[in-house]
Design an enzyme around this catalytic site. Sequence first.
Site, PDB file in Angstrom:
ATOM      1  N   HIS A   1      -3.176  -3.887  -6.342  1.00  0.00           N
ATOM      2  CA  HIS A   1      -3.017  -2.863  -5.290  1.00  0.00           C
ATOM      3  C   HIS A   1      -1.580  -2.414  -5.072  1.00  0.00           C
ATOM      4  CE1 HIS A   1      -1.809  -6.415  -2.990  1.00  0.00           C
ATOM      5  NE2 HIS A   1      -1.184  -5.568  -2.191  1.00  0.00           N
TER       6      HIS A   1
HETATM    7  C1  UD1 Z   1      -0.069  -2.874   2.349  1.00  0.00           C
HETATM    8  C2  UD1 Z   1       1.363  -3.392   2.256  1.00  0.00           C
HETATM    9  C3  UD1 Z   1       1.468  -4.345   1.082  1.00  0.00           C
HETATM   10  C4  UD1 Z   1       0.433  -5.445   1.161  1.00  0.00           C
HETATM   11  C5  UD1 Z   1      -0.954  -4.839   1.313  1.00  0.00           C
HETATM   12  C6  UD1 Z   1      -1.956  -5.928   1.548  1.00  0.00           C
HETATM   13  C7  UD1 Z   1       3.182  -1.885   2.949  1.00  0.00           C
HETATM   14  C8  UD1 Z   1       4.242  -0.970   2.487  1.00  0.00           C
HETATM   15  N1  UD1 Z   1       2.321  -2.297   2.019  1.00  0.00           N
HETATM   16  O1  UD1 Z   1      -0.327  -2.126   1.176  1.00  0.00           O
HETATM   17  O2  UD1 Z   1       2.759  -4.946   1.079  1.00  0.00           O
HETATM   18  O3  UD1 Z   1       0.490  -6.204  -0.024  1.00  0.00           O
HETATM   19  O4  UD1 Z   1      -0.967  -3.964   2.453  1.00  0.00           O
HETATM   20  O5  UD1 Z   1      -3.248  -5.526   1.180  1.00  0.00           O
HETATM   21  O6  UD1 Z   1       3.132  -2.220   4.104  1.00  0.00           O
HETATM   22  N2  UD1 Z   1      -6.768   2.009   3.153  1.00  0.00           N
HETATM   23  C9  UD1 Z   1      -8.072   2.030   3.561  1.00  0.00           C
HETATM   24  N3  UD1 Z   1      -8.467   1.155   4.528  1.00  0.00           N
HETATM   25  C10 UD1 Z   1      -7.615   0.280   5.099  1.00  0.00           C
HETATM   26  C11 UD1 Z   1      -6.282   0.262   4.687  1.00  0.00           C
HETATM   27  C12 UD1 Z   1      -5.864   1.136   3.712  1.00  0.00           C
HETATM   28  O7  UD1 Z   1      -8.896   2.813   3.070  1.00  0.00           O
HETATM   29  O8  UD1 Z   1      -8.038  -0.498   5.962  1.00  0.00           O
HETATM   30  C13 UD1 Z   1      -6.326   2.924   2.065  1.00  0.00           C
HETATM   31  C14 UD1 Z   1      -5.772   4.252   2.562  1.00  0.00           C
HETATM   32  O9  UD1 Z   1      -6.121   5.224   1.624  1.00  0.00           O
HETATM   33  C15 UD1 Z   1      -4.270   3.992   2.517  1.00  0.00           C
HETATM   34  C16 UD1 Z   1      -4.107   3.071   1.333  1.00  0.00           C
HETATM   35  O10 UD1 Z   1      -5.284   2.265   1.337  1.00  0.00           O
HETATM   36  O11 UD1 Z   1      -3.543   5.176   2.357  1.00  0.00           O
HETATM   37  C17 UD1 Z   1      -2.882   2.186   1.399  1.00  0.00           C
HETATM   38  O12 UD1 Z   1      -2.817   1.466   2.609  1.00  0.00           O
HETATM   39  P1  UD1 Z   1      -1.391   0.948   3.176  1.00  0.00           P
HETATM   40  O13 UD1 Z   1      -1.592   0.050   4.345  1.00  0.00           O
HETATM   41  O14 UD1 Z   1      -0.436   2.070   3.317  1.00  0.00           O
HETATM   42  O15 UD1 Z   1      -0.819   0.109   1.981  1.00  0.00           O
HETATM   43  P2  UD1 Z   1      -1.478  -1.055   1.130  1.00  0.00           P
HETATM   44  O16 UD1 Z   1      -1.549  -0.607  -0.272  1.00  0.00           O
HETATM   45  O17 UD1 Z   1      -2.710  -1.542   1.801  1.00  0.00           O
HETATM   46  N1  UDP Z   2      -8.195 -11.482  -0.271  1.00  0.00           N
HETATM   47  C1  UDP Z   2      -9.449 -11.383   0.316  1.00  0.00           C
HETATM   48  N2  UDP Z   2     -10.371 -10.542  -0.253  1.00  0.00           N
HETATM   49  C2  UDP Z   2     -10.112  -9.808  -1.365  1.00  0.00           C
HETATM   50  C3  UDP Z   2      -8.819  -9.911  -1.951  1.00  0.00           C
HETATM   51  C4  UDP Z   2      -7.882 -10.751  -1.366  1.00  0.00           C
HETATM   52  O1  UDP Z   2      -9.723 -12.048   1.312  1.00  0.00           O
HETATM   53  O2  UDP Z   2     -11.001  -9.074  -1.835  1.00  0.00           O
HETATM   54  C5  UDP Z   2      -7.180 -12.363   0.357  1.00  0.00           C
HETATM   55  C6  UDP Z   2      -6.557 -13.391  -0.562  1.00  0.00           C
HETATM   56  O3  UDP Z   2      -7.282 -14.602  -0.533  1.00  0.00           O
HETATM   57  C7  UDP Z   2      -5.157 -13.553   0.011  1.00  0.00           C
HETATM   58  C8  UDP Z   2      -4.855 -12.207   0.634  1.00  0.00           C
HETATM   59  O4  UDP Z   2      -6.106 -11.531   0.759  1.00  0.00           O
HETATM   60  O5  UDP Z   2      -5.135 -14.523   1.046  1.00  0.00           O
HETATM   61  C9  UDP Z   2      -3.927 -11.407  -0.249  1.00  0.00           C
HETATM   62  O6  UDP Z   2      -3.813 -10.118   0.257  1.00  0.00           O
HETATM   63  P1  UDP Z   2      -3.304  -8.900  -0.591  1.00  0.00           P
HETATM   64  O7  UDP Z   2      -3.441  -9.187  -2.028  1.00  0.00           O
HETATM   65  O8  UDP Z   2      -3.991  -7.696  -0.040  1.00  0.00           O
HETATM   66  O9  UDP Z   2      -1.778  -8.774  -0.148  1.00  0.00           O
HETATM   67  P2  UDP Z   2      -0.419  -9.464  -0.638  1.00  0.00           P
HETATM   68  O10 UDP Z   2      -0.583 -10.930  -0.611  1.00  0.00           O
HETATM   69  O11 UDP Z   2      -0.109  -8.917  -1.999  1.00  0.00           O
HETATM   70  O12 UDP Z   2       0.581  -8.954   0.342  1.00  0.00           O
END
Ligand code: UD1
Ligand code: UDP
Length: 360
Positions: free
Chosen positions: A204
């Site tokens: 992601h």
């Molecule tokens: C964010 C964090 C990243 C973290 C990740 C965990 C930042 C800059 N990035 O990335 O460090 O690893 O969360 O998963 O803070 N969206 C949905 N539903 C949701 C959330 C997001 O559909 O509940 C979609 C939207 O299209 C959105 C995109 O995902 O634009 C990205 O979401 P965003 O929170 O901006 O960044 P992440 O990629 O989730």
């Molecule tokens: N995780 C989850 N469901 C999923 C994928 C990840 O519960 O389908 C959990 C995973 O066990 C870990 C956390 O989400 O604890 C990691 O989150 P993510 O990869 O979104 O973010 P990052 O750690 O890169 O910030």
Amino acid sequence: MISFVLGTRPEIIKLSPVIRECERRTIPFSILHTGQHYSYEMDRIFFEELELPEPDFPLDVGSGLHGEQTGKILAGVERVLSGHRPGIVLVQGDTNTVLGGALAAAKLHIPVGHVEAGLRSFDRNMPEEINRIVADHVGDFLFAPTGTAADYLRHEGIPDEKIFITGNTVVDAVREHLTIAQKRTDLLSRLGLEEMEFILVTAHRSENVDVREKLMGILDGLAAVHEKTGIPVIFPVHPRTRKMMEEFGLYLPSIRLIEPLGYLDFLLLESNAALLLTDSGGIQEEGCVLKIPCVTLRENTERPETLEVGSNVLAGTNPHTILDKAMEMINRNPSWENPFGDGRAAKKIVDILEDKSLIQ
Ligand code: UD1
Ligand code: UDP
């Protein structure tokens, strides 16, 4: 009282042991949820599974460009904290929620505790690197998971008295939930999977999935690994990645794409996987803790401890390298030591806060 500022999947999971420790000690706290994540499977499901109390202050910030999202978080957190004035604000990790939350509190002269402080990828193209540097430099209590993280903070001139090595709360969360997760074995049969006979994937990171060639490289790499090993590759797809795959018109028939999973289901899959392929930070750590080898789909990592102990290797997004590294890791003997602590990080964090009389 403590105010937890959180807003994304990993923050909810990794702060849950600290929240629970506060409940155990009847320490008053509030939860401010920025709403950065809001879909059921990225947010609510974790509150339900981890039995966390409802957020006291939901901000509903939602998605957006970095400046827009961080700006809304900053303004929203400031508004809540101005009326509420907790003894300390705790943030976890490196998201925009952490940046906005830490900055709002620091500007109001409310002490900031940063859980998982001192991680560095030394790659400022990652939005997370900027977020974690700012949070560490405005923070007052820096809870570094390892000695390496503490050293990075010292090298940046942060005084020793702000730095506390606690381990990572990821270990606490895994230990607290693994047994519960392992009872959900019907998931494996529902997905038609056998223990240790599948590969689990997540991806992601914006620098990977928002760039067509890189996302294509990852998907081609997964297809090559499936072809070579003949074992199923299962990929719970983050909403960002789902959106970008649709936008780029990318689809992969040989890989099982499923919706993001709850923590318990995900832990069950992780602990039974033959191999993890991921660009997630938390999953690199969980693989190390669960003794499941990991190939990281990035050129660098802010978790160098996993490379040092041998639980993880870097592969980037080139399909040939992904295949080579997957073949190297799939039979790795998981004899490494977990460098992220003994599962008592949350206790140590709360002990430190009590000791400093920030909470009673
Ligand atoms: C964010 C964090 C990243 C973290 C990740 C965990 C930042 C800059 N990035 O990335 O460090 O690893 O969360 O998963 O803070 N969206 C949905 N539903 C949701 C959330 C997001 O559909 O509940 C979609 C939207 O299209 C959105 C995109 O995902 O634009 C990205 O979401 P965003 O929170 O901006 O960044 P992440 O990629 O989730
Ligand atoms: N995780 C989850 N469901 C999923 C994928 C990840 O519960 O389908 C959990 C995973 O066990 C870990 C956390 O989400 O604890 C990691 O989150 P993510 O990869 O979104 O973010 P990052 O750690 O890169 O910030």
